[in-house]
Design a protein around this motif. Structure first.
Motif, PDB file in Angstrom:
ATOM      1  N   LEU A 100      23.718  -9.567  11.417  1.00 22.14           N
ATOM      2  CA  LEU A 100      25.171  -9.581  11.332  1.00 22.14           C
ATOM      3  C   LEU A 100      25.787  -8.757  12.474  1.00 22.14           C
ATOM      4  N   ALA A 101      26.959  -9.185  12.939  1.00 23.90           N
ATOM      5  CA  ALA A 101      27.606  -8.503  14.063  1.00 23.90           C
ATOM      6  C   ALA A 101      29.096  -8.356  13.809  1.00 23.90           C
ATOM      7  N   THR A 102      29.618  -7.165  14.080  1.00 20.35           N
ATOM      8  CA  THR A 102      31.060  -6.913  14.059  1.00 20.35           C
ATOM      9  C   THR A 102      31.674  -7.461  15.338  1.00 20.35           C
ATOM     10  N   PRO A 103      33.007  -7.534  15.425  1.00 16.65           N
ATOM     11  CA  PRO A 103      33.633  -7.991  16.680  1.00 16.65           C
ATOM     12  C   PRO A 103      33.195  -7.174  17.894  1.00 16.65           C
ATOM     13  N   LEU A 125      23.964 -19.262  15.964  1.00 21.42           N
ATOM     14  CA  LEU A 125      25.071 -18.319  15.811  1.00 21.42           C
ATOM     15  C   LEU A 125      26.090 -18.925  14.863  1.00 21.42           C
ATOM     16  N   ILE A 126      26.418 -18.199  13.801  1.00 21.47           N
ATOM     17  CA  ILE A 126      27.337 -18.691  12.775  1.00 21.47           C
ATOM     18  C   ILE A 126      28.605 -17.841  12.811  1.00 21.47           C
ATOM     19  N   GLU A 127      29.726 -18.468  13.092  1.00 20.78           N
ATOM     20  CA  GLU A 127      30.990 -17.741  13.148  1.00 20.78           C
ATOM     21  C   GLU A 127      31.418 -17.327  11.740  1.00 20.78           C
ATOM     22  N   GLN A 128      32.378 -16.394  11.685  1.00 20.25           N
ATOM     23  CA  GLN A 128      32.748 -15.759  10.422  1.00 20.25           C
ATOM     24  C   GLN A 128      33.098 -16.760   9.321  1.00 20.25           C
ATOM     25  N   VAL A 129      33.920 -17.762   9.628  1.00 16.90           N
ATOM     26  CA  VAL A 129      34.358 -18.720   8.608  1.00 16.90           C
ATOM     27  C   VAL A 129      33.168 -19.463   8.015  1.00 16.90           C
ATOM     28  N   ASP A 130      32.278 -19.921   8.872  1.00 14.85           N
ATOM     29  CA  ASP A 130      31.102 -20.642   8.392  1.00 14.85           C
ATOM     30  C   ASP A 130      30.115 -19.717   7.696  1.00 14.85           C
ATOM     31  N   LEU A 131      30.091 -18.457   8.126  1.00 16.41           N
ATOM     32  CA  LEU A 131      29.203 -17.482   7.500  1.00 16.41           C
ATOM     33  C   LEU A 131      29.587 -17.296   6.029  1.00 16.41           C
ATOM     34  N   ALA A 132      30.901 -17.194   5.775  1.00 13.27           N
ATOM     35  CA  ALA A 132      31.388 -17.043   4.400  1.00 13.27           C
ATOM     36  C   ALA A 132      31.080 -18.284   3.560  1.00 13.27           C
ATOM     37  N   ARG A 133      31.122 -19.447   4.188  1.00 11.46           N
ATOM     38  CA  ARG A 133      30.828 -20.681   3.459  1.00 11.46           C
ATOM     39  C   ARG A 133      29.338 -20.820   3.159  1.00 11.46           C
ATOM     40  N   ARG A 134      28.498 -20.465   4.141  1.00 12.32           N
ATOM     41  CA  ARG A 134      27.051 -20.625   3.968  1.00 12.32           C
ATOM     42  C   ARG A 134      26.477 -19.596   3.001  1.00 12.32           C
ATOM     43  N   THR A 140      32.224 -10.951   4.382  1.00 13.09           N
ATOM     44  CA  THR A 140      32.293 -11.193   5.828  1.00 13.09           C
ATOM     45  C   THR A 140      33.574 -10.649   6.460  1.00 13.09           C
ATOM     46  N   ASP A 141      34.385  -9.895   5.706  1.00 16.55           N
ATOM     47  CA  ASP A 141      35.705  -9.477   6.188  1.00 16.55           C
ATOM     48  C   ASP A 141      35.654  -8.742   7.524  1.00 16.55           C
ATOM     49  N   ASP A 142      34.624  -7.908   7.736  1.00 16.99           N
ATOM     50  CA  ASP A 142      34.555  -7.098   8.955  1.00 16.99           C
ATOM     51  C   ASP A 142      33.578  -7.670   9.978  1.00 16.99           C
ATOM     52  N   LEU A 143      33.173  -8.923   9.789  1.00 20.48           N
ATOM     53  CA  LEU A 143      32.177  -9.518  10.670  1.00 20.48           C
ATOM     54  C   LEU A 143      32.795 -10.508  11.640  1.00 20.48           C
ATOM     55  N   ALA A 144      32.152 -10.680  12.780  1.00 26.34           N
ATOM     56  CA  ALA A 144      32.548 -11.720  13.731  1.00 26.34           C
ATOM     57  C   ALA A 144      31.613 -12.915  13.624  1.00 26.34           C
ATOM     58  N   LEU A 145      30.336 -12.643  13.418  1.00 29.13           N
ATOM     59  CA  LEU A 145      29.357 -13.728  13.363  1.00 29.13           C
ATOM     60  C   LEU A 145      28.048 -13.211  12.808  1.00 29.13           C
ATOM     61  N   GLY A 146      27.145 -14.140  12.570  1.00 31.63           N
ATOM     62  CA  GLY A 146      25.786 -13.828  12.173  1.00 31.63           C
ATOM     63  C   GLY A 146      24.826 -14.681  12.979  1.00 31.63           C
TER      64      GLY A 146
END
Length: 392
Positions: A100-103, A125-134, A140-146
């Motif tokens: 997981l990665a922050t901005p 690389l999974i962006e924040q919106v897709d990360l929350a869905r997957r 995922t509030d403080d994340l940029a991607l995974g």
């Protein structure tokens, strides 16, 4: 009167036993091999206390190469390390790693992703919106991607792998000696002659391999060599929770927390907040870590973990390479028959097969053939050439 060996391996954990296996399995090597293990029941062995995982998501090509070789071997363990009709099962699971990665860390993660993809690593690389869905159970509030490994990553029975290497090596003629190395005598300047044991034995050795893990700096000192390897304690905690967490990979959180499932339970830990002194090999569990750091991080990242119960814990030692956190492998430049295989900084279990194969090549042929480990040579320290590895 001492016993003569072509190769003496100091340390019978997973790295030392892997070298013993590959060397004794090599039809081009007919020498006599001994492994010296100070803890024959492996109660304090780093291999016995490892969390036993493997990942491809490194940031440097040499470590990715090691992982690719090792996962291929782990998939073949059942037959490669079988004894007669008895298969070697290490329970390999490959659900992947999720880093997981922050901005603030997003660009660094993208840079690593570019290296990984050039090396043929299957990673997404999974962006924040897709990360929350997957992963709907993940905050995922403080994340940029995974960064999610799509294969060739996961965990296995590490102590089982170590014992499988050991058993197979013994059936191939390797001697295991329960003793502590107390000295290395020099046959001539720049060449080890004998390995001195605490039971009074002296073993004449054509080559000595230092695979002593957290104790390897002390072994190196016996030939007048400095090795930037110190013991570093890692605590592992096991907990249960009523929360339903589906399809959970091995997670590296932005806080430093790591987490993975183990059946119906979970294992977790964090990097040490207090490093060991170089001569401190304590295995006392730091329970304050769980209350002060781990539980809050767990509850933040996976809200369902607010209700959990810690069941047990243990501590193990990393052989921490303070120079660049990667292995030190190869012949010592000033002691021609002294070979290093240490300093893996938590990667020893996952890279044991690659190390064993490469070091056995070096002994048998004088060069690397199955895998090129020359990037990990000792000389890189004096040359200030880092193979720097951090998850974050």
């Amino acid at each position: 009167m001492g016993t003569n060996y072509d190769v003496v391996i100091v340390g019978g954990g997973v790295v030392g036993s892997s070298i013993a296996y590959f060397l004794s399995a090599n039809p081009d090597f007919g020498g006599k091999v001994a492994v010296i293990e100070r803890d024959p029941y492996y109660t304090a062995s780093s291999s016995s206390l490892s969390t036993s995982a493997i990942r491809q998501q490194f940031g440097t090509a040499p470590n990715i190469t090691m992982s690719k070789f090792s996962i291929d071997f782990l998939r073949q363990v059942k037959t490669r390390l079988a004894i007669g009709d008895e298969l070697a099962d290490i329970g390999l699971h490959e659900p992947g790693y999720l880093v997981l990665a922050t901005p603030e860390r997003a660009e660094a993660q993208r840079a690593k992703n570019r290296v990984q993809r050039r090396m043929g690593v299957e990673v997404e690389l999974i962006e924040q919106v897709d990360l929350a869905r997957r992963f709907p159970w993940l905050n995922t509030d403080d994340l940029a991607l995974g960064s999610l490994g799509l294969g060739s990553e996961g965990w296995f029975d590490g102590p089982g792998l170590m014992q499988a290497f050991r058993r197979k090596a013994r059936t191939q003629g390797v001697d295991y000696v329960a003793a502590t190395v107390t000295g290395l005598t020099m046959a001539s300047p720049g060449k080890v002659g004998e390995v001195v044991l605490d039971n009074g034995e002296r073993l004449a050795a054509g080559t000595v391999i230092n695979a002593a893990g957290p104790w390897s700096a002390g072994i190196a000192k016996m030939v007048g060599a400095d090795l930037p390897v110190v013991p570093s304690k890692r605590c592992v905690f096991v907990f249960e929770t009523p929360a339903r967490i589906e399809n959970c990979p091995f997670i590296f959180d932005t806080s430093g927390l790591w987490l993975r499932p183990e059946g119906q339970l979970f294992l977790c830990g964090v990097p040490p907040v207090r490093e060991n002194e170089p001569d401190d090999f304590s295995l006392d569990v730091d329970y304050e870590l769980f209350d002060d750091l781990i539980w809050p991080a767990l509850a933040h990242r996976v809200p369902g973990f607010e209700q959990l119960r810690m069941l047990r814990a243990w501590a193990g030692l990393y052989e921490y390479n303070t120079f660049d956190h990667s292995g030190i492998i190869g012949r010592h430049p000033e002691v021609s028959n002294f070979v290093l295989a240490t300093g893996f900084s938590g990667h020893g279990m996952m890279h044991a097969a690659a190390t064993g194969s490469g070091v056995s090549d070096l002994i048998a042929y004088g060069e690397y053939r199955s895998i090129d480990l020359s990037a990990f040579r000792y000389e890189r320290i004096a040359a200030n050439q880092h193979i720097e590895e951090h998850v974050y």
